[in-house]
Design a protein around this motif. Structure first.
Motif, short mmCIF file in Angstrom:
data_model
loop_
_atom_site.label_atom_id
_atom_site.label_comp_id
_atom_site.label_asym_id
_atom_site.label_seq_id
_atom_site.Cartn_x
_atom_site.Cartn_y
_atom_site.Cartn_z
N VAL A 8 0.85 -1.18 0.00
CA VAL A 8 0.00 0.00 0.00
C VAL A 8 0.89 1.23 0.00
O VAL A 8 1.89 1.29 0.72
CB VAL A 8 -0.92 0.00 1.24
CG1 VAL A 8 -1.67 1.31 1.36
CG2 VAL A 8 -1.89 -1.16 1.18
N GLU A 9 0.50 2.20 -0.83
CA GLU A 9 1.26 3.44 -0.93
C GLU A 9 0.47 4.53 -0.22
O GLU A 9 -0.72 4.69 -0.47
CB GLU A 9 1.39 3.78 -2.42
CG GLU A 9 2.39 4.82 -2.77
CD GLU A 9 2.50 4.94 -4.30
OE1 GLU A 9 3.55 4.56 -4.84
OE2 GLU A 9 1.52 5.39 -4.93
N ILE A 36 -12.58 -3.17 0.11
CA ILE A 36 -12.54 -2.39 1.36
C ILE A 36 -12.51 -0.89 1.05
O ILE A 36 -13.28 -0.11 1.58
CB ILE A 36 -11.32 -2.79 2.21
CG1 ILE A 36 -11.44 -4.25 2.67
CG2 ILE A 36 -11.15 -1.85 3.40
CD1 ILE A 36 -12.65 -4.55 3.52
N MET A 37 -11.60 -0.48 0.15
CA MET A 37 -11.49 0.94 -0.17
C MET A 37 -12.70 1.40 -0.98
O MET A 37 -13.00 2.59 -1.05
CB MET A 37 -10.20 1.22 -0.95
CG MET A 37 -8.95 1.02 -0.13
SD MET A 37 -7.52 1.43 -1.13
CE MET A 37 -6.19 1.00 -0.02
N SER A 88 -9.58 1.42 5.28
CA SER A 88 -11.04 1.30 5.28
C SER A 88 -11.70 2.64 4.99
O SER A 88 -12.84 2.68 4.53
CB SER A 88 -11.56 0.68 6.57
OG SER A 88 -11.24 1.50 7.65
N SER A 89 -11.00 3.76 5.24
CA SER A 89 -11.59 5.04 4.83
C SER A 89 -10.97 5.56 3.53
O SER A 89 -11.46 6.52 2.97
CB SER A 89 -11.46 6.10 5.93
OG SER A 89 -10.26 5.97 6.61
N ARG A 90 -9.90 4.93 3.09
CA ARG A 90 -9.19 5.28 1.85
C ARG A 90 -8.52 6.65 1.92
O ARG A 90 -7.39 6.81 1.51
CB ARG A 90 -10.07 5.19 0.63
CG ARG A 90 -9.22 5.12 -0.64
CD ARG A 90 -9.98 4.56 -1.80
NE ARG A 90 -10.66 5.57 -2.56
CZ ARG A 90 -11.88 5.44 -3.04
NH1 ARG A 90 -12.54 4.34 -2.84
NH2 ARG A 90 -12.43 6.41 -3.74
N THR A 91 -9.25 7.66 2.43
CA THR A 91 -8.63 8.95 2.72
C THR A 91 -9.00 9.30 4.15
O THR A 91 -10.19 9.36 4.48
CB THR A 91 -9.13 10.04 1.77
OG1 THR A 91 -8.72 9.70 0.45
CG2 THR A 91 -8.53 11.39 2.13
N ALA A 128 -4.58 6.33 0.84
CA ALA A 128 -3.99 5.01 0.58
C ALA A 128 -4.34 4.55 -0.82
O ALA A 128 -5.44 4.79 -1.32
CB ALA A 128 -4.53 3.99 1.59
N GLU A 129 -3.38 3.88 -1.44
CA GLU A 129 -3.63 3.28 -2.74
C GLU A 129 -2.87 1.96 -2.79
O GLU A 129 -1.72 1.88 -2.36
CB GLU A 129 -3.10 4.21 -3.84
CG GLU A 129 -3.67 3.89 -5.20
CD GLU A 129 -3.20 4.89 -6.26
OE1 GLU A 129 -3.31 4.55 -7.43
OE2 GLU A 129 -2.72 5.98 -5.89
#
Length: 532
Positions: free
Chosen positions: A9-10, A284-285, A107-110, A132-133
């Motif tokens: 994950v980046e 999830i994202m 789980s919130s991605r941002t 996250a990506e």
């Protein structure tokens, strides 16, 4: 089980409204990432560049982290104002930090949160945003091949052909990446369609050589080469059912010996398609919620909770194997559930006020709202419930499995990959309603749910091993097979002397694959497109 393919994950970092520590100019911030594994000390993973004169920096350098669903991965982002050349941060002004888990971020991605000082107070109006990506190439190739007029290599009967696919490494060696099934006694075989990741097939390079070899299978292992050819993904993907891409299968040895040698048969690619497959983090994202439910065994065989040798006995520091299992598994899953409200049920006890036996009672005794707030809420409800119930029997699992299955079935109406249910059953053992439970699991295997069973105490858990379909497919009493393996069983005693994370690691490692299998089988997309 094969080792889980590590997901990377980046993380991209930006801050706003940082404290200004520089006189006459603005702070020169950098972000340092610290990680903490299993409660030991924090260690530095990496740091970004320094951004000059900015209270709202967007850092260009990204953090790359290995992601494990089954672990609570604690992270700390520290922001410092750098005014000197030393690498050490202790002589730089501290502008605030955020402590969180990688699970919360994905789980919130941002994730945007306020920065706090070492004393826990707000760092002015400073905030941090982490995006996250997943770093991946999730393209998959679907191939269908057949052949005709293959050379006959067998004295009796005909060749038994199969294909092998090889890709070329940087140093020129060939590595086998796929082998088809063997088609017996047939010089015009049609192989089953198969899928292989684009990366496995050709390092995702459309023009990299792919070598395909056709063999005649021999039971003694001395397979004969019928012939081979080389191609590339660019060439293969021109194939279509109306105009297949065809290759001559050439056997070099034969070609050198025979004057009028043409080929050893034709291999025909009649379908080649590149598709994109969702990963666990795509779901999830993309907004998929993991719903966590707990089922607790209150049967008589646990022993009187007031007696120190009971499995429900609370030690002076307030714990037992039931609570340890709830904490261990719950701490990981809670990051993936936005409202953190978890239903918790008991089974096998006589419950107030009438002391009827129940096999699915909410441990907070509120049937219309069986939800506990957070993992701590489950623990509190359990401790409050224990003195009020009478341990009884029998040990029936099917009511609680069917209870969660009803919610999972309702979620399937949404036609997207929006919800997945995880049921944790903690039990001291011997199951009474084995047939009903088998039926319940086979039915649940068609739904977005997984079941984790943790066996506490010293009983014989043979029946549980049987429900965990690892050594063959579980069938209902009527003979219907489970469409996927959704049960994971572990005996708690296996982890008695392990670090507290070990139990969750073991029972949760298979969950991401189970989630992906379910949603991809039913072709459900994440509610929000992660790429958007």
């Amino acid at each position: 089980m094969a080792a889980q393919c590590v997901t990377k994950v980046e993380l991209t970092i930006a801050c706003t409204n940082l404290l200004d520590k520089d006189v006459g100019s603005k702070s020169d911030p950098l972000c340092v990432l610290l990680q903490n594994t299993s409660g030991q000390q924090w260690y530095e993973v990496d740091r970004t560049e320094r951004v000059k004169n900015s209270l709202n920096p967007k850092f260009a350098k990204k953090f790359l982290i290995d992601y494990y669903f089954e672990l609570v991965q604690k992270l700390k982002f520290g922001i410092y104002d750098i005014d000197n050349k030393t690498y050490d941060l202790s002589d730089d002004d501290f502008l605030g930090e955020l402590e969180c888990t990688l699970g919360q971020i994905v789980s919130s991605r941002t994730l945007t949160k306020p920065l706090v000082l070492k004393n826990g107070k707000p760092a002015g109006r400073g905030s941090i945003t982490i995006t996250a990506e997943e770093v991946k190439d999730n393209r998959v190739v679907v191939l269908e091949l057949e052949a005709r007029k293959l050379d006959n290599k067998d004295f009796f009967g005909k060749s038994d052909p199969y294909l092998e696919f090889h890709k070329q490494t940087g140093d020129g060696n060939w590595v086998m990446v796929h082998r088809t099934e063997v088609i017996k006694n047939n010089l015009n075989p049609v192989w089953r369609p198969f899928k292989i990741s684009l990366n496995s097939l050709c390092y995702s390079d459309m023009d990299k050589s792919i070598k395909i070899e056709c063999y005649d299978y021999d039971g003694d292992g001395s397979h004969d080469l019928i012939g081979s050819f080389q191609t590339t993904m660019s060439k293969l993907k021109e194939a279509s059912r109306s105009s297949p891409v065809e290759f001559e299968c050439i056997n070099e040895k034969k070609r050198q010996k025979k004057k009028n040698y043409k080929n050893s048969g034709i291999v025909s690619v009649k379908h080649c398609e590149i598709i994109v497959e969702c990963t666990f983090l795509d779901y999830i994202m993309g907004g998929c919620q993991l719903n966590f439910t707990v089922g607790i065994d209150f049967t008589g065989s646990n022993g009187d909770p007031r007696s120190p040798d009971s499995l429900h006995y609370l030690s002076p520091n307030g714990v037992n194997e039931y609570l340890t299992a709830i904490w261990s598994v719950g701490m990981v899953i809670q990051d993936y559930d936005t409202d953190k409200m978890f239903p918790a049920f008991g089974f096998g006890a006589q419950i107030p006020p009438s002391f009827q036996v129940s096999h699915e009672f909410p441990i907070n005794f509120n049937p219309s709202n069986p939800f506990c707030s957070g993992i701590q809420g489950i623990v509190d409800a359990y401790r409050a419930c224990l003195p009020q119930v009478k341990l009884y029997g029998p040990t029936n699992f099917s009511p609680i499995i069917n209870h969660v299955a009803r919610f999972a079935a309702a979620a399937t109406q949404q036609q997207t990959a929006s919800q997945y249910f995880i049921l944790l059953i903690i039990t001291d053992g011997v199951i009474t309603d084995l047939d009903q439970t088998r039926t319940a699991i086979v039915n649940a295997s068609k739904l977005p749910m997984s079941i984790i069973i943790v066996g506490v105490g010293g009983a014989d858990f043979g029946a549980m091993e049987f429900l965990d379909g690892d050594d063959g497919v579980l069938r209902s009493p009527s003979g219907e097979p489970a469409v996927r393996d959704i049960v994971q069983f572990v005996p708690f005693r296996k982890f008695q002397n392990s670090p507290k994370e070990a139990l969750a690691q073991c029972v949760l490692a298979e969950v991401p694959q189970q989630v992906v299998n379910y949603f991809s089988t039913y072709k459900l997309q994440p509610p929000k497109n992660p790429a958007a």
